[in-house]
Design an enzyme around this catalytic site. Sequence first.
Site, PDB file in Angstrom:
ATOM      1  N   GLU A  56       0.821  -1.221   0.000  1.00 43.91           N
ATOM      2  CA  GLU A  56       0.000   0.000   0.000  1.00 43.91           C
ATOM      3  C   GLU A  56       0.856   1.273   0.000  1.00 43.91           C
ATOM      4  O   GLU A  56       0.521   2.254  -0.651  1.00 43.91           O
ATOM      5  CB  GLU A  56      -0.907  -0.011   1.237  1.00 43.91           C
ATOM      6  CG  GLU A  56      -1.953   1.076   1.215  1.00 43.91           C
ATOM      7  CD  GLU A  56      -2.950   0.900   2.352  1.00 43.91           C
ATOM      8  OE1 GLU A  56      -3.515  -0.205   2.462  1.00 43.91           O
ATOM      9  OE2 GLU A  56      -3.132   1.850   3.117  1.00 43.91           O
ATOM     10  N   ASP A  57       1.978   1.242   0.707  1.00 42.16           N
ATOM     11  CA  ASP A  57       2.708   2.489   0.940  1.00 42.16           C
ATOM     12  C   ASP A  57       4.104   2.571   0.330  1.00 42.16           C
ATOM     13  O   ASP A  57       4.801   3.567   0.522  1.00 42.16           O
ATOM     14  CB  ASP A  57       2.828   2.749   2.459  1.00 42.16           C
ATOM     15  CG  ASP A  57       1.485   3.137   3.055  1.00 42.16           C
ATOM     16  OD1 ASP A  57       0.675   3.730   2.325  1.00 42.16           O
ATOM     17  OD2 ASP A  57       1.237   2.836   4.226  1.00 42.16           O
TER      18      ASP A  57
END
Length: 179
Positions: free
Chosen positions: A64-65
């Site tokens: 996600e990051d």
Amino acid sequence: MSDLPLLFKALNYAAEQHKSQRRKGNDSVPYINHPIKVTTILTQFVKKPCVELIAASVLHDVVEDTDATIDDIKSLFGDVIASIVQEVTDDKSLPKAESKKKQIDNAPHLSLNAKLIRICDKIANVRDICGENIPDWDYKTKIEYLNWAEEVVKGLGKFHDELEFTFKDEVRWGRLKIK
Ligand code: ZN
């Protein structure tokens, strides 16, 4: 064969991927502190967690990051870990409000392993937001986060009494602390 090599491989990979990131807040905490906190909560509450669950918890924000992909996780850590990470990864191509709503809608359909990571993630975030590592969010933003986290956790249903209780308790204290 010990589980430790796989766990340290996951920790090392997550640390590498998150190395230039800092958590929100005043004291620039390295990002890797967050997955470590989430995994600490998980291993405190979940009896005999499998190594795949612990590794997936360590890796839960990597796709996600950072620029890591699910395929990277698959080839480095195998299908089981990759599929848990996939379940807890928000679709960043969606507008923020939509991906937040999707997290609520998807909550009941998560596997047990993904639910365990999800609730530990929320407990860690509520502690950060309402505790010493207070991000410089205003009151309204904090309340909105708490309300949203409650919706997500409600959607997870009944699956782990102690973690559900701990989450509720953190939110209750959090609301008092930020007043
Ligand atoms: Zn997280």
